[in-house]
Design a protein around this motif. Structure first.
Motif, mmCIF file in Angstrom:
data_model
loop_
_atom_site.group_PDB
_atom_site.id
_atom_site.type_symbol
_atom_site.label_atom_id
_atom_site.label_comp_id
_atom_site.label_asym_id
_atom_site.label_seq_id
_atom_site.Cartn_x
_atom_site.Cartn_y
_atom_site.Cartn_z
ATOM 1 N N LEU A 1 133.309 -15.125 -64.669
ATOM 2 C CA LEU A 1 133.648 -14.856 -66.070
ATOM 3 C C LEU A 1 133.039 -15.906 -66.986
ATOM 4 O O LEU A 1 132.481 -15.588 -68.040
ATOM 5 C CB LEU A 1 135.166 -14.821 -66.243
ATOM 6 N N LEU A 2 133.137 -17.174 -66.577
ATOM 7 C CA LEU A 2 132.546 -18.248 -67.378
ATOM 8 C C LEU A 2 131.020 -18.175 -67.364
ATOM 9 O O LEU A 2 130.369 -18.527 -68.353
ATOM 10 C CB LEU A 2 133.026 -19.603 -66.860
ATOM 11 N N ALA A 3 130.450 -17.721 -66.243
ATOM 12 C CA ALA A 3 128.996 -17.555 -66.176
ATOM 13 C C ALA A 3 128.525 -16.530 -67.198
ATOM 14 O O ALA A 3 127.464 -16.696 -67.826
ATOM 15 C CB ALA A 3 128.572 -17.145 -64.769
ATOM 16 N N LEU A 4 129.305 -15.463 -67.378
ATOM 17 C CA LEU A 4 128.956 -14.461 -68.383
ATOM 18 C C LEU A 4 128.970 -15.052 -69.787
ATOM 19 O O LEU A 4 128.134 -14.702 -70.628
ATOM 20 C CB LEU A 4 129.918 -13.270 -68.301
ATOM 21 N N VAL A 5 129.914 -15.960 -70.037
ATOM 22 C CA VAL A 5 129.940 -16.654 -71.328
ATOM 23 C C VAL A 5 128.667 -17.478 -71.500
ATOM 24 O O VAL A 5 128.047 -17.478 -72.573
ATOM 25 C CB VAL A 5 131.186 -17.559 -71.415
ATOM 26 N N GLY A 6 128.257 -18.161 -70.434
ATOM 27 C CA GLY A 6 127.029 -18.950 -70.486
ATOM 28 C C GLY A 6 125.802 -18.090 -70.715
ATOM 29 O O GLY A 6 124.900 -18.460 -71.482
ATOM 30 N N ILE A 7 125.751 -16.937 -70.062
ATOM 31 C CA ILE A 7 124.609 -16.028 -70.242
ATOM 32 C C ILE A 7 124.573 -15.506 -71.674
ATOM 33 O O ILE A 7 123.495 -15.406 -72.294
ATOM 34 C CB ILE A 7 124.686 -14.871 -69.231
ATOM 35 N N ALA A 8 125.741 -15.163 -72.219
ATOM 36 C CA ALA A 8 125.796 -14.691 -73.602
ATOM 37 C C ALA A 8 125.337 -15.775 -74.570
ATOM 38 O O ALA A 8 124.567 -15.512 -75.506
ATOM 39 C CB ALA A 8 127.216 -14.241 -73.932
ATOM 40 N N LEU A 9 125.793 -17.008 -74.352
ATOM 41 C CA LEU A 9 125.371 -18.120 -75.215
ATOM 42 C C LEU A 9 123.873 -18.357 -75.104
ATOM 43 O O LEU A 9 123.190 -18.574 -76.120
ATOM 44 C CB LEU A 9 126.146 -19.381 -74.830
ATOM 45 N N ALA A 10 123.330 -18.290 -73.881
ATOM 46 C CA ALA A 10 121.892 -18.468 -73.682
ATOM 47 C C ALA A 10 121.103 -17.371 -74.396
ATOM 48 O O ALA A 10 120.024 -17.624 -74.952
ATOM 49 C CB ALA A 10 121.567 -18.464 -72.193
ATOM 50 N N GLY A 11 121.646 -16.139 -74.397
ATOM 51 C CA GLY A 11 120.986 -15.042 -75.105
ATOM 52 C C GLY A 11 120.935 -15.299 -76.599
ATOM 53 O O GLY A 11 119.917 -15.031 -77.259
ATOM 54 N N THR B 1 118.686 -20.374 -68.733
ATOM 55 C CA THR B 1 119.848 -19.481 -68.768
ATOM 56 C C THR B 1 120.639 -19.570 -67.471
ATOM 57 O O THR B 1 121.878 -19.656 -67.483
ATOM 58 C CB THR B 1 119.406 -18.029 -69.010
ATOM 59 N N LEU B 2 119.942 -19.568 -66.335
ATOM 60 C CA LEU B 2 120.623 -19.672 -65.046
ATOM 61 C C LEU B 2 121.366 -20.999 -64.938
ATOM 62 O O LEU B 2 122.522 -21.047 -64.473
ATOM 63 C CB LEU B 2 119.605 -19.543 -63.905
ATOM 64 N N ILE B 3 120.748 -22.072 -65.383
ATOM 65 C CA ILE B 3 121.386 -23.383 -65.294
ATOM 66 C C ILE B 3 122.585 -23.466 -66.227
ATOM 67 O O ILE B 3 123.662 -23.957 -65.835
ATOM 68 C CB ILE B 3 120.354 -24.487 -65.588
ATOM 69 N N LEU B 4 122.460 -22.969 -67.453
ATOM 70 C CA LEU B 4 123.584 -23.000 -68.392
ATOM 71 C C LEU B 4 124.739 -22.140 -67.874
ATOM 72 O O LEU B 4 125.907 -22.560 -67.919
ATOM 73 C CB LEU B 4 123.144 -22.520 -69.773
ATOM 74 N N ALA B 5 124.427 -20.948 -67.364
ATOM 75 C CA ALA B 5 125.473 -20.068 -66.840
ATOM 76 C C ALA B 5 126.192 -20.714 -65.663
ATOM 77 O O ALA B 5 127.424 -20.659 -65.560
ATOM 78 C CB ALA B 5 124.865 -18.735 -66.421
ATOM 79 N N LEU C 1 126.405 -23.962 -64.957
ATOM 80 C CA LEU C 1 127.188 -25.091 -65.442
ATOM 81 C C LEU C 1 128.505 -24.619 -66.054
ATOM 82 O O LEU C 1 129.571 -25.200 -65.795
ATOM 83 C CB LEU C 1 126.389 -25.889 -66.470
ATOM 84 N N MET C 2 128.432 -23.563 -66.868
ATOM 85 C CA MET C 2 129.660 -23.038 -67.470
ATOM 86 C C MET C 2 130.621 -22.541 -66.398
ATOM 87 O O MET C 2 131.844 -22.614 -66.555
ATOM 88 C CB MET C 2 129.317 -21.899 -68.432
ATOM 89 N N ALA C 3 130.078 -22.035 -65.294
ATOM 90 C CA ALA C 3 130.903 -21.506 -64.208
ATOM 91 C C ALA C 3 131.473 -22.585 -63.315
ATOM 92 O O ALA C 3 132.378 -22.325 -62.519
ATOM 93 C CB ALA C 3 130.076 -20.533 -63.362
ATOM 94 N N SER C 4 130.954 -23.793 -63.416
ATOM 95 C CA SER C 4 131.354 -24.865 -62.506
ATOM 96 C C SER C 4 132.556 -25.632 -63.045
ATOM 97 O O SER C 4 133.010 -25.421 -64.170
ATOM 98 C CB SER C 4 130.179 -25.825 -62.276
ATOM 99 N N ALA C 5 133.066 -26.526 -62.220
ATOM 100 C CA ALA C 5 134.197 -27.371 -62.609
ATOM 101 C C ALA C 5 133.953 -28.778 -62.077
ATOM 102 O O ALA C 5 133.466 -28.951 -60.966
ATOM 103 C CB ALA C 5 135.501 -26.811 -62.050
#
Length: 308
Positions: free
Chosen positions: A232-242, A251-255, A257-261
């Protein structure tokens, strides 16, 4: 086949689960983590050498804002659905709003091996996302509970942690000297990056096994949160990268990172500032569940979403 470094994590995980006597000595692990953080910083700094930063400020500012807002959205979810008390909800929100340097190192290796285009400032995402969530959640907890902890003390704790100093310091050195100025040391550090990462992940696999064996099923809500939240957080990262128009690798790295903890910087800060929080719960979620999920399933999944 997954990237070879991921198999070292799997080896460590299996060794830990079968109760092998395999151990990575603490001094070696400490050395590996120092070299890994420094190398990541140098790689990012070298990419930034000669690149004007002023035009990047809107992009970098948006990423900092996302890092600050995310834990504020997670906190009420952890309170109401996961049913944690305020101390542990603030702790988990800080861990998931912050990011994992180990996960970043893996996704950076995957993006490089896949020849995905990356912007020079991509390594900055790690630094920019690591701190805001920790600082915001510690301040929120202080506000809600009347803690006497100083805001400046909290900021100092976050900014002077070993990982942040090595990443930022390495990035500054790399940006100042560039590839030519660092030519004498880059063959050792950059050439051995994947070897360092493989050994680091071996220890992370052993740590994950220790955290998860046995699983505390009474915290099933938290474990479900830790399993479901990364995509779910990865999708937020992908949307932000878009929105920011980032290339596929960034985009892959940002997604990811957003998905990580975070399982390094955040535990240290939380342990000092919120002693009422059970940092073991945060490590169970971040290191025991979300970290292996991202390595074994998440990164290939996010890459398929981005590249089709």
């Amino acid at each position: 086949m997954p990237d070879v470094v991921i198999m070292f994590f799997a080896l460590g995980l299996i060794a830990g689960l079968v109760k092998s006597d395999l151990k990575v000595p603490v001094p070696i692990y400490e050395t590996l983590s120092i070299l890994l953080m420094l190398t990541i910083g140098l790689k990012g700094g070298m990419a930034l050498h000669g690149v004007p930063l002023l035009p990047l400020l809107p992009e970098l500012g948006a990423i900092v804002l996302a890092g600050a807002l995310l834990p504020l959205l997670l906190y009420p979810l952890l309170r109401r659905l996961v049913k944690l008390d305020s101390a542990n909800a603030a702790s988990i929100a800080a861990h998931y709003g912050s990011v994992s340097a180990g996960t970043f190192a893996v996704v950076l290796a995957v993006a490089t091996a896949s020849n995905l285009a990356m912007s020079p400032q991509t390594t900055l995402y790690l630094v920019l996302l690591e701190l805001p969530a920790i600082v915001v959640m510690l301040w929120l907890y202080r506000y809600l509970n009347g803690s006497k902890a100083s805001g400046l003390a909290i900021l100092h704790e976050a900014l002077t942690s070993r990982g942040v100093l090595l990443l930022v310091g390495g990035m500054i050195i790399g940006a100042l000297y560039g590839s030519e100025g660092l030519a004498q040391i880059t063959p050792v550090l950059l050439g051995g990056f994947k070897t360092l990462l493989a050994l680091f992940l071996l220890e992370m696999g052993l740590c994950t096994a220790r955290v998860c064996n046995p699983l505390p099923w009474r915290y099933w809500r938290l474990m479900l949160f830790a399993f479901c939240m990364p995509p779910l957080l990865a999708l937020v990262g992908i949307a932000l990268a878009g929105i920011l128009g980032l290339p596929d690798g960034s985009t892959l790295i940002l997604a990811t990172l957003m998905a990580s903890a975070s399982y390094i910087a955040a535990p240290a800060a939380i342990r000092a500032a919120i002693p009422q929080a059970d940092v073991g719960l945060a490590l169970l979620a971040a290191l025991g569940i979300s970290f292996p999920f991202n390595l074994l399933l998440g990164i290939p999944l996010y890459q398929s979403w981005i590249t089709g």
